[in-house]
Write a protein that holds these residues in place. Structure first.
Motif, PDB file in Angstrom:
ATOM      1  N   PRO A   3       0.907  -1.035  -0.081  1.00  0.00           N
ATOM      2  CA  PRO A   3       0.051   0.060  -0.115  1.00  0.00           C
ATOM      3  C   PRO A   3       0.816   1.150   0.085  1.00  0.00           C
ATOM      4  CG  PRO A   3       0.161  -1.064   2.148  1.00  0.00           C
ATOM      5  CD  PRO A   3       1.015  -1.964   1.253  1.00  0.00           C
ATOM      6  N   GLY A   4       0.818   2.138  -1.044  1.00  0.00           N
ATOM      7  CA  GLY A   4       1.820   3.079  -1.173  1.00  0.00           C
ATOM      8  C   GLY A   4       1.239   4.538  -0.756  1.00  0.00           C
ATOM      9  N   GLY A   5      -0.052   4.729  -0.378  1.00  0.00           N
ATOM     10  CA  GLY A   5      -0.726   6.110  -0.120  1.00  0.00           C
ATOM     11  C   GLY A   5      -0.232   6.563   1.457  1.00  0.00           C
ATOM     12  N   ARG A   6      -0.228   7.891   1.353  1.00  0.00           N
ATOM     13  CA  ARG A   6      -0.034   8.432   2.904  1.00  0.00           C
ATOM     14  C   ARG A   6      -1.088   9.460   2.954  1.00  0.00           C
ATOM     15  NH1 ARG A   6       2.790   4.591   2.708  1.00  0.00           N
ATOM     16  NH2 ARG A   6       4.796   4.371   3.323  1.00  0.00           N
ATOM     17  N   LEU A   7      -1.635   9.649   4.023  1.00  0.00           N
ATOM     18  CA  LEU A   7      -2.515  10.860   4.382  1.00  0.00           C
ATOM     19  C   LEU A   7      -2.411  12.135   3.895  1.00  0.00           C
ATOM     20  CD1 LEU A   7      -4.487   9.536   7.713  1.00  0.00           C
ATOM     21  CD2 LEU A   7      -5.047   8.962   5.296  1.00  0.00           C
ATOM     22  N   PRO A   8      -3.261  12.891   3.158  1.00  0.00           N
ATOM     23  CA  PRO A   8      -2.777  14.132   2.653  1.00  0.00           C
ATOM     24  C   PRO A   8      -3.628  15.024   3.417  1.00  0.00           C
ATOM     25  CG  PRO A   8      -4.602  13.334   1.271  1.00  0.00           C
ATOM     26  CD  PRO A   8      -4.216  12.043   2.019  1.00  0.00           C
ATOM     27  N   THR A   9      -4.137  14.557   4.639  1.00  0.00           N
ATOM     28  CA  THR A   9      -4.897  15.540   5.607  1.00  0.00           C
ATOM     29  C   THR A   9      -4.937  14.715   7.154  1.00  0.00           C
ATOM     30  OG1 THR A   9      -7.233  16.421   5.946  1.00  0.00           O
ATOM     31  CG2 THR A   9      -6.992  14.050   5.097  1.00  0.00           C
ATOM     32  N   THR A  10      -5.412  15.380   8.100  1.00  0.00           N
ATOM     33  CA  THR A  10      -5.291  14.854   9.375  1.00  0.00           C
ATOM     34  C   THR A  10      -6.770  14.191   9.832  1.00  0.00           C
ATOM     35  OG1 THR A  10      -3.989  16.403  10.127  1.00  0.00           O
ATOM     36  CG2 THR A  10      -4.935  15.284  11.737  1.00  0.00           C
ATOM     37  N   PHE A  11      -6.894  13.116  10.200  1.00  0.00           N
ATOM     38  CA  PHE A  11      -7.926  12.369  10.566  1.00  0.00           C
ATOM     39  C   PHE A  11      -8.148  12.667  11.988  1.00  0.00           C
ATOM     40  CE2 PHE A  11      -8.738   8.843   7.162  1.00  0.00           C
ATOM     41  CZ  PHE A  11      -8.742   9.749   6.240  1.00  0.00           C
ATOM     42  N   PRO A  12      -9.371  13.377  12.483  1.00  0.00           N
ATOM     43  CA  PRO A  12      -9.520  13.935  13.699  1.00  0.00           C
ATOM     44  C   PRO A  12     -10.031  12.621  14.788  1.00  0.00           C
ATOM     45  CG  PRO A  12     -11.213  14.630  12.461  1.00  0.00           C
ATOM     46  CD  PRO A  12     -10.196  14.075  11.620  1.00  0.00           C
ATOM     47  N   ALA A  13      -9.905  12.650  16.002  1.00  0.00           N
ATOM     48  CA  ALA A  13     -10.348  11.670  16.875  1.00  0.00           C
ATOM     49  C   ALA A  13     -11.744  11.991  17.134  1.00  0.00           C
ATOM     50  CB  ALA A  13      -9.624  11.743  18.240  1.00  0.00           C
ATOM     51  N   PRO A  50      -2.387  11.066  11.812  1.00  0.00           N
ATOM     52  CA  PRO A  50      -1.727  12.311  11.613  1.00  0.00           C
ATOM     53  C   PRO A  50      -1.512  12.429   9.887  1.00  0.00           C
ATOM     54  CG  PRO A  50      -0.001  10.889  12.183  1.00  0.00           C
ATOM     55  CD  PRO A  50      -1.296   9.987  12.368  1.00  0.00           C
ATOM     56  N   PHE A  51      -1.409  13.674   9.571  1.00  0.00           N
ATOM     57  CA  PHE A  51      -0.991  14.018   8.027  1.00  0.00           C
ATOM     58  C   PHE A  51       0.154  13.208   7.635  1.00  0.00           C
ATOM     59  CE2 PHE A  51       1.394  16.560   5.326  1.00  0.00           C
ATOM     60  CZ  PHE A  51       0.450  17.163   4.397  1.00  0.00           C
ATOM     61  N   GLY A  52       0.192  12.466   6.589  1.00  0.00           N
ATOM     62  CA  GLY A  52       1.300  11.882   6.152  1.00  0.00           C
ATOM     63  C   GLY A  52       1.419  10.458   6.557  1.00  0.00           C
ATOM     64  N   HIS A  53       0.631  10.049   7.473  1.00  0.00           N
ATOM     65  CA  HIS A  53       0.589   8.642   8.068  1.00  0.00           C
ATOM     66  C   HIS A  53       0.261   7.612   6.961  1.00  0.00           C
ATOM     67  CE1 HIS A  53      -0.001   5.367  10.841  1.00  0.00           C
ATOM     68  NE2 HIS A  53      -1.056   4.895  10.325  1.00  0.00           N
ATOM     69  N   GLY A  54       0.694   6.385   7.008  1.00  0.00           N
ATOM     70  CA  GLY A  54       0.554   5.300   6.253  1.00  0.00           C
ATOM     71  C   GLY A  54       1.494   4.278   6.144  1.00  0.00           C
ATOM     72  N   LEU A  55       1.173   3.113   6.588  1.00  0.00           N
ATOM     73  CA  LEU A  55       2.041   1.905   6.845  1.00  0.00           C
ATOM     74  C   LEU A  55       2.450   1.199   5.702  1.00  0.00           C
ATOM     75  CD1 LEU A  55       0.188   0.680  10.104  1.00  0.00           C
ATOM     76  CD2 LEU A  55       2.057   2.343   9.854  1.00  0.00           C
ATOM     77  N   SER A  56       3.371   0.504   5.966  1.00  0.00           N
ATOM     78  CA  SER A  56       4.232  -0.662   4.894  1.00  0.00           C
ATOM     79  C   SER A  56       4.089  -1.906   5.410  1.00  0.00           C
ATOM     80  CB  SER A  56       5.530  -0.014   4.673  1.00  0.00           C
ATOM     81  OG  SER A  56       6.045  -1.134   3.886  1.00  0.00           O
ATOM     82  N   TYR A  57       4.097  -2.711   4.362  1.00  0.00           N
ATOM     83  CA  TYR A  57       4.057  -4.298   4.729  1.00  0.00           C
ATOM     84  C   TYR A  57       5.463  -4.526   5.297  1.00  0.00           C
ATOM     85  CZ  TYR A  57      -0.468  -5.104   3.204  1.00  0.00           C
ATOM     86  OH  TYR A  57      -1.965  -5.144   3.299  1.00  0.00           O
ATOM     87  N   THR A  58       6.445  -3.605   5.215  1.00  0.00           N
ATOM     88  CA  THR A  58       7.630  -4.105   6.064  1.00  0.00           C
ATOM     89  C   THR A  58       7.894  -3.169   7.081  1.00  0.00           C
ATOM     90  OG1 THR A  58      10.126  -4.336   5.470  1.00  0.00           O
ATOM     91  CG2 THR A  58       9.067  -2.410   4.488  1.00  0.00           C
TER      92      THR A  58
END
Length: 506
Positions: free
Chosen positions: A331-341, A380-388
């Motif tokens: 999965p290559g995406g990263r958040l372009p915005t902040t997700f609020p609680a 947070p903004f920019g968040h996104g995980l990898s499979y490694t």
């Protein structure tokens, strides 16, 4: 397009369930967006693709014939029914697929009659001065006996006539004279009627709204076949989840909710979707939630599923892309915005001017990720995980005074690339060295933030790919900073909230 959708998918959480292992015996595919998948948003930018791959089709391709996949909506949050299936309705006069549309005077005289082909809605319908009523006649071939749902789009007074059922009435008038509101987000009302399987003649009488500045209207028909009650459908979904090796829940929004000429009234997912996620997670701890939406929604249950994937509205190949990511595509995406609680954590919810027409930009440049309190951030903004997994080793600034974009460089056999280097003048570059510490190839988006006057500002980013165990170096062009006194530092990491490296800005 499939690869682009994969690159845009954002893995928000993963407790180790993903990628799904081979040899699954039974998968429960659950959720309203599993049944009504949304490939794109609504409005004038909408295009009709030649096909849309659904998540069910994608999963069947990657899992193979030996894996049984059950499908249950579970809940029904959509405000509008799906358009009438093209082959379900026939013109009672010609026998062609579609409907008969008649323009009548107040005394019932038919002025014009025409065939309309199947469509989500019919527009424009031009209203001559003497037209008092529109009549839509069609012969529906019903798939089963039971309680059927038939929806009508548009404004005015609607009368539905179905043999064996009492006439039903509904009136909806448009406020204001904005034709875009009628066209881009027409109101919908759902009627219900009881009938057996097979053909039945249906008649819809429309008294169009005539107090508008334009002599035009639209209408359209939607349909939903007989189903169980909401509680029975939810229980069927939970039963399937308990019996499955893995449950995959697709929730989100649709092109009617995220569209042009419509403001959302809140950030809570429509209907009982939050309840569905929580109950499925309780029924099966091996649950993956996929959010099929174009903009942030609240996820109060975000830490309950074993994995959480944000697919956006991924386009016509979205079903294949989701299945690919769930089974191992990076999965290559990263958040372009902040997700609020919570909704209360959003710094700015309303951008409506005051009674004097003034909109005060009192926040200055403290907008977006710069305005959030840390405790108010879910992702947070920019968040996104990898499979490694990745280790950030060091960062060094380079005074290259380059113009234009900056190429990424790597040590090793796998090429790195810069996806977000700045256009135009740059203050310099930063070289970041990191290592793929996992056991599979991966992709990381390295982000550089300028820390200035106590605030962070994204200065550049680069995407890097590496084999297991490989150490690579990427170079990021740093955007010019605003004049300010005091030290300027670059913070380097994988999101606005995860910045393990620091170096001095040139």
């Amino acid at each position: 397009m499939r690869e682009l959708a994969i690159r845009g998918s954002v893995l928000l959480r993963n407790d180790g369930l993903l990628p799904l292992p081979p040899g699954l015996r039974k998968v429960a595919l659950i959720g309203p967006n599993a049944v009504r998948f949304t490939a794109q948003g609504g409005g004038s930018a909408h295009v009709t693709p030649e096909h849309v791959v659904t998540p069910l089709e994608g999963l069947r391709r990657v899992l193979g014939a030996d894996t049984e996949i059950t499908v249950h909506a579970g809940v029904f949050p959509h405000a509008k029914l799906r358009p009438l299936p093209p082959g379900m309705a026939t013109d009672p006069e010609t026998g062609e697929h579609g409907v008969r549309l008649e323009h009548r005077t107040a005394d019932g005289t038919v002025l014009t009659a025409e065939h309309r082909d199947p469509a989500p809605w019919w527009f424009p319908i031009i209203l001559a001065d003497e037209v008092a009523e529109l009549v839509v006649r069609t012969r529906l071939t019903l798939p089963a006996a039971g309680l059927h749902r038939l929806s009508v789009l548009g404004t005015g007074r609607h009368t539905l006539r179905v043999p064996g059922n009492a006439d039903q009435f509904h009136e909806r008038l448009q406020e204001g004279d904005d034709i875009a509101a009628l066209l881009l987000n027409p109101p919908s009302h759902t009627f219900t009627f009881t009938a057996g399987a097979g053909p039945i003649d249906v008649e819809l009488l429309i008294s169009p709204q005539r107090n508008l500045p334009y002599p035009v209207t639209l209408t359209g028909l939607g349909y939903e076949p007989p189903r169980g009650t909401d509680e029975k459908e939810l229980e069927a979904a939970l039963t399937a989840a308990r019996a499955a090796d893995v449950a995959i829940v697709l929730v989100g929004s649709d092109a009617d909710t995220e569209t042009e000429s419509l403001d959302r009234t809140g950030l809570t997912l429509p209907g009982r979707q939050d309840d569905l996620v929580r109950q499925v997670c309780a029924a099966n701890p091996r649950t993956v939630v996929v959010v099929n939406a174009g903009a942030p929604w609240l996820m109060p249950w975000a830490h309950e599923p074993a994995a959480l994937l944000w697919s956006w509205f991924p386009g016509q190949e979205g079903g294949d892309a989701i299945a690919d990511v769930l089974t191992g595509a990076e999965p290559g995406g990263r958040l372009p915005t902040t997700f609020p609680a919570t909704e209360a954590d959003v710094p700015i919810l309303s951008t409506r001017p005051d009674d004097d027409g003034v909109l005060d930009y009192a926040e200055g440049d403290r907008i977006g990720y710069r305005a959030y309190r840390p405790e108010g951030v879910l992702f947070p903004f920019g968040h996104g995980l990898s499979y490694t997994t990745w280790e950030y080793l060091r960062a060094e600034t380079v005074d290259d005074a380059a113009d234009g974009s900056v190429d990424g460089s790597v040590d090793g056999s796998v090429d790195g690339s810069v996806d977000g280097s700045v256009d135009g003048p740059v203050d310099g570059s930063v070289e970041v060295t990191l290592r793929n510490a996992g056991d599979r190839p991966g992709r990381e988006v390295v982000q550089a933030y300028l820390e200035q006057d106590g605030a962070l500002r994204l200065a550049g980013f680069a995407a890097a790919e590496a084999a297991p165990g490989q150490t690579i170096t990427v170079r990021i062009g740093v955007a010019p900073r605003k004049p300010s006194s005091g030290p300027h530092r670059l913070r380097i990491g994988r999101s606005a909230a995860d910045l393990p490296l620091t170096c001095t800005a040139i």
